[in-house]
Write a protein that holds these residues in place. Structure first.
Motif, PDB file in Angstrom:
ATOM      1  N   GLY A 206       0.763  -1.233   0.000  1.00  0.00           N
ATOM      2  CA  GLY A 206       0.000   0.000   0.000  1.00  0.00           C
ATOM      3  C   GLY A 206       0.795   1.284   0.000  1.00  0.00           C
ATOM      4  N   GLU A 209       0.347   3.122  -3.364  1.00  0.00           N
ATOM      5  CA  GLU A 209      -1.019   3.612  -3.514  1.00  0.00           C
ATOM      6  C   GLU A 209      -1.261   4.827  -2.618  1.00  0.00           C
ATOM      7  N   ALA A 210      -0.721   4.784  -1.394  1.00  0.00           N
ATOM      8  CA  ALA A 210      -0.873   5.916  -0.483  1.00  0.00           C
ATOM      9  C   ALA A 210      -0.167   7.153  -1.027  1.00  0.00           C
ATOM     10  N   ALA A 212       0.332   7.853  -4.191  1.00  0.00           N
ATOM     11  CA  ALA A 212      -0.471   8.365  -5.302  1.00  0.00           C
ATOM     12  C   ALA A 212      -1.639   9.209  -4.795  1.00  0.00           C
ATOM     13  N   ARG A 213      -2.277   8.741  -3.719  1.00  0.00           N
ATOM     14  CA  ARG A 213      -3.386   9.515  -3.140  1.00  0.00           C
ATOM     15  C   ARG A 213      -2.891  10.839  -2.582  1.00  0.00           C
ATOM     16  N   GLU A 214      -1.736  10.788  -1.912  1.00  0.00           N
ATOM     17  CA  GLU A 214      -1.198  12.000  -1.286  1.00  0.00           C
ATOM     18  C   GLU A 214      -0.915  13.088  -2.315  1.00  0.00           C
ATOM     19  N   ASN A 216      -2.149  13.106  -5.424  1.00  0.00           N
ATOM     20  CA  ASN A 216      -3.241  13.210  -6.384  1.00  0.00           C
ATOM     21  C   ASN A 216      -2.795  12.848  -7.803  1.00  0.00           C
ATOM     22  N   PRO A 218      -2.430   9.323 -10.593  1.00  0.00           N
ATOM     23  CA  PRO A 218      -3.070   8.021 -10.801  1.00  0.00           C
ATOM     24  C   PRO A 218      -2.255   6.874 -10.198  1.00  0.00           C
ATOM     25  N   PHE A 219      -2.960   5.908  -9.635  1.00  0.00           N
ATOM     26  CA  PHE A 219      -2.329   4.666  -9.188  1.00  0.00           C
ATOM     27  C   PHE A 219      -2.689   3.586 -10.192  1.00  0.00           C
TER      28      PHE A 219
END
Length: 270
Positions: A206, A209-210, A212-214, A216, A218-219
């Motif tokens: 993860g 993925e984390a 990518a979220r942070e 903004n 794409p994952f």
């Protein structure tokens, strides 16, 4: 440096980056290329990891030679269909175990020559596999592609915090050089049992993925460790073709499909 002769017929250019060595960047690069090829597209792979050119072995073209034409170097083709083209410093070495002991200026000159003097022909995609970090080689690639609207970069990381931290530096590099980020791939995300196909989290999971979220961005997906993938890389086989029903191959194919969909929206950028 005149790129018009040989890059103008390449529609899309994708740069593969990693902040740390050993995260499987070349593995991801080759499998994306092979998956795009499997979709009926013409693909080139440019290996600019001058000190660790592993692409030829992974694509089973270690013993091939490149040839010179009036337009420049003719890349190596693994099969008669010529839908996959490969260029690497490995083809220019006298022996495959010879080290490349060069200072920065000589490395930069070779990368410039790769970008300008390889006769790719009509390609849908050129996948550029780079060494780890944000060094001279990366700057030379970015400068060489300026004016040709590269689609962007794919960042490869493993789940651990140490690797993810290095990818943060890659993101800063991309922003400073105005390279779009197409997405993050979290490689070695768990281990697929060759007997039951169950995936166990050997390291962690993860982190990519984390990140990518942070930021903004794409994952693209998590690719687990898979003994069948490792075996294919050692033997120069196409994993996405040989084990197309495996979870890992399906993930890699999905990543390639996603990249194709996103870059196709840009149309022809040659």
């Amino acid at each position: 440096m005149d790129l018009d002769n040989n890059l103008k017929s390449v529609k899309h250019k994708i740069v593969i980056l990693s902040g740390k060595g050993g995260v499987g960047k070349s593995t991801v690069a080759t499998q994306i290329a092979l998956s795009l090829k499997q979709q009926g597209l013409k693909v080139g792979v440019l290996d600019v990891d001058l000190c660790g050119p592993s692409i030829p072995r992974m694509l089973n073209v270690e013993d091939k030679d490149i040839h010179q034409s009036s337009q420049g170097w003719v890349p190596v083709y693994p099969d008669p269909s010529q839908t996959l083209a490969v260029m690497s410093i490995a083809f220019l070495l006298n022996k495959k175990d010879d080290p490349v002991v060069w200072r920065g200026p000589k490395k930069n000159a070779m990368i410039k020559q790769f970008l300008s003097d390889v006769v790719w022909g009509d390609l849908d995609y050129l996948i550029i596999d780079t060494p780890p970090g944000t060094s001279d080689e990366h700057i030379t690639v970015v400068e060489g592609l300026q004016g040709y609207n590269p689609d962007g970069v794919v960042l490869v990381t493993t789940p651990q915090a140490v690797a993810v931290g290095d990818v943060r530096r890659e993101l800063t590099f991309c922003r400073k050089t105005k390279l779009p980020v197409l997405g993050v791939v979290e490689n070695m995300s768990g281990f697929v049992c060759p007997h039951c196909a169950e995936c166990s989290n050997v390291f962690s999971k993860g982190g990519g993925e984390a990140l990518a979220r942070e930021f903004n961005i794409p994952f693209l997906g998590c690719v687990p460790l898979d003994p069948q993938l490792s075996e294919c890389l050692e033997n120069g086989q196409s994993f996405v073709e040989a084990f197309s029903s495996s979870p890992s191959a399906q993930i890699l194919n999905k990543i390639a499909e996603t990249l194709h969909q996103r870059t196709a929206m840009n149309g022809s950028i040659s």
